[in-house]
Design a protein around this motif. Structure first.
Motif, mmCIF file in Angstrom:
data_model
loop_
_atom_site.group_PDB
_atom_site.id
_atom_site.type_symbol
_atom_site.label_atom_id
_atom_site.label_comp_id
_atom_site.label_asym_id
_atom_site.label_seq_id
_atom_site.Cartn_x
_atom_site.Cartn_y
_atom_site.Cartn_z
ATOM 1 N N LYS A 132 38.797 -5.451 3.919
ATOM 2 C CA LYS A 132 38.721 -5.041 5.264
ATOM 3 C C LYS A 132 37.470 -4.253 5.957
ATOM 4 O O LYS A 132 36.879 -4.466 6.769
ATOM 5 C CB LYS A 132 39.891 -4.075 5.544
ATOM 6 N N ARG A 133 36.763 -3.559 4.843
ATOM 7 C CA ARG A 133 35.701 -2.995 5.167
ATOM 8 C C ARG A 133 34.621 -3.798 5.468
ATOM 9 O O ARG A 133 33.700 -3.492 6.514
ATOM 10 C CB ARG A 133 35.153 -1.855 3.978
ATOM 11 N N PRO A 185 36.071 -6.904 8.853
ATOM 12 C CA PRO A 185 37.238 -6.637 9.402
ATOM 13 C C PRO A 185 37.739 -7.614 10.235
ATOM 14 O O PRO A 185 38.921 -7.554 10.783
ATOM 15 C CB PRO A 185 36.705 -5.455 10.414
#
Length: 106
Positions: free
Chosen positions: A23-24, A27
Motif C-alpha cells: 500500500k505504501r 496505494p
C-alpha cells in the motif's frame, strides 16, 4: 520487519507487513503497479522488467519511508540493495520520469 535468512514473524505478521508495504508503494493497487510496469517496459525496451520493477519499488519505498530522502539518495540506497541490476544514468532518468508521472517523484 524480518530481515536476513531467519524471519520469526508469524504468517499473519508477514501478511500484514506485506500489505502495508504494498500500500505504501502502490496505494492505487494493482492497476497502478501495472501502469508503472508498462511505462518502464515501454521506455526501457530490452531491459529485464522484473529487476527494473524491483528497483523502482525499492527506490520508491525508501522515499516514502523517509520523506527527507531525495530521489538520487534513494537511488543510491536502492542500488546498494539491488546488486542484480546495474542502473545506468539514462535508466535512472527514465525511472525518475516514470515516478514523477506516477505522482511519486521529488
Amino acid at each position: 520487519m524480518g530481515s536476513g535468512v531467519f524471519d520469526f514473524r508469524s504468517k499473519e505478521e508477514r501478511e500484514r507487513d506485506y500489505k502495508a508495504f504494498y500500500k505504501r508503494v502502490f496505494p492505487g493497487g494493482e492497476a497502478q503497479k501495472e501502469r508503472v510496469r508498462s511505462a518502464l517496459a515501454e521506455h526501457l525496451p530490452g531491459e529485464e522488467i522484473t529487476f527494473l520493477l524491483m528497483y523502482y519499488i525499492t527506490l520508491k519505498d525508501a522515499m516514502v519511508l523517509d520523506d527527507e530522502l531525495g530521489f538520487y539518495e534513494a537511488a543510491d540506497q536502492a542500488q546498494r540493495k539491488m546488486s542484480v541490476i546495474k542502473v545506468t544514468p539514462q535508466m535512472l532518468e527514465v525511472i525518475r520520469e516514470v515516478m514523477e508521472q506516477d505522482g511519486a517523484g521529488s
